[in-house]
Enzyme design. Structure first.
Site, short mmCIF file in Angstrom:
data_model
loop_
_atom_site.label_atom_id
_atom_site.label_comp_id
_atom_site.label_asym_id
_atom_site.label_seq_id
_atom_site.Cartn_x
_atom_site.Cartn_y
_atom_site.Cartn_z
N HIS A 1 42.91 25.51 97.67
CA HIS A 1 43.87 26.18 98.56
C HIS A 1 44.79 27.10 97.76
CE1 HIS A 1 47.16 23.60 97.16
NE2 HIS A 1 46.45 22.52 97.45
N CYS B 1 44.41 18.35 94.42
CA CYS B 1 43.63 19.52 94.85
C CYS B 1 43.52 20.54 93.72
CB CYS B 1 44.29 20.16 96.07
SG CYS B 1 44.40 19.07 97.50
#
Length: 299
Positions: free
Chosen positions: A190, A198
């Site tokens: 992202h 992440c």
């Protein structure tokens, strides 16, 4: 009713509203230039002293990349994002061509490959802004580790209205992770340059990656493979980690990485008795095969 466990990375849907940058600070220009000069000096003076100590190297990279993101400076080695059409033409690929992604944690790099003339060619290397944890796989919910392994992403994994600009879900835990009882959820690639498990890119980089991903899936690629590796998988690198607890996993991952290096085609990936197995692409010429818990059929 029992509430579901909190994900490693909060994903709120806020259409049309980018995340707020609460961490940015406004400093006088002179202070900014002095601090930036000190950081640049540290890069050249301290980096050779850090050597192969992974924790120090990774922490150092995180600090200088956070600094760059805070001041909207490009990441080191970032492609010219303003010239995507020209770069596509120079590489001989078109928007909508099948894609394949490799992530290298220690090098802070995300490679995006595109298919041309029956094989995949590296189109761009994007410097990762941030990932959390250290080298080694994700084991459980809340350990703040970024995973390592082979993942498959389809259109259902895309989130245009992510709280972190845009994102796609890697699909952790996959069949291999699940076979070993590993837990966790919502592990993303992202924008936003902040991460708890992440892989976070800058928003401009994520904008280009998103354009290439959505064009490929929209043009018929059923899913694309993502190989998440601890580092570039040379035999020399593995030897330098001979006492690391993750070495057996890394040797498995190297077989899959080598299969791609040999053919320039993402291999078929399956899981058998808690281990990865790899075959040539076969019918999955776009690298779009699912990753299933299924042993190879005996002849």
């Amino acid at each position: 009713m029992t509430a579901p466990p909190a994900p490693d990375q909060r994903e709120r849907v806020e259409p049309g509203r980018p995340p707020r940058r609460r961490w940015r600070r406004r400093l006088p220009l002179g202070v900014f230039l002095l601090a930036f000069a000190a950081l640049v000096a540290a890069v050249f003076v301290l980096a050779p002293l850090i050597g192969r100590d992974d924790d120090n190297v990774i922490a150092f990279e995180r600090a200088q990349r956070h600094w760059r993101a805070t001041w909207d400076l490009p990441m080191p080695g970032q492609p010219d994002l303003a010239r995507l059409p020209e770069r596509l033409a120079k590489s001989g690929v078109k928007l909508g061509a099948p894609i394949f992604i490799r992530i290298f944690k220690r090098e802070f790099e995300l490679e995006l490959w595109m298919k041309r003339d029956g094989a995949f060619h590296r189109f761009a290397t994007y410097p990762i802004c941030r990932w959390s944890g250290g080298l080694g796989p994700k084991i459980q919910q809340g350990d703040h580790q970024a995973p390592e392994g082979f993942y498959s992403v389809d259109a259902r994994a895309l989130n245009r209205n992510s709280a972190w600009y845009r994102s796609f879900n890697l699909g952790y835990p996959n069949a291999f992770d699940a076979a070993l009882g590993r837990t966790g959820s919502l592990i993303m690639v992202h924008g936003g340059c902040a991460s708890v498990g992440c892989f976070a890119m800058t928003n401009p980089q994520m904008g280009e990656i998103w354009q290439l991903v959505t064009a490929a899936l929209g043009n018929g690629q059923a899913r694309f493979q993502v190989q998440v590796l601890p580092f570039r998988m040379s035999e020399e690198a593995l030897k330098s980690y001979s006492d690391h607890a993750a070495l057996p996993l890394w040797r498995m991952l190297k077989r899959g990485s080598d299969a791609f290096e040999k053919t320039s085609m993402p291999p078929q990936v399956r899981v058998c008795n808690g281990s990865y197995e790899f075959d040539e692409a076969g019918v999955y010429q776009n690298g779009d095969g699912p990753i299933e818990n299924r042993c190879r059929a005996r002849s």
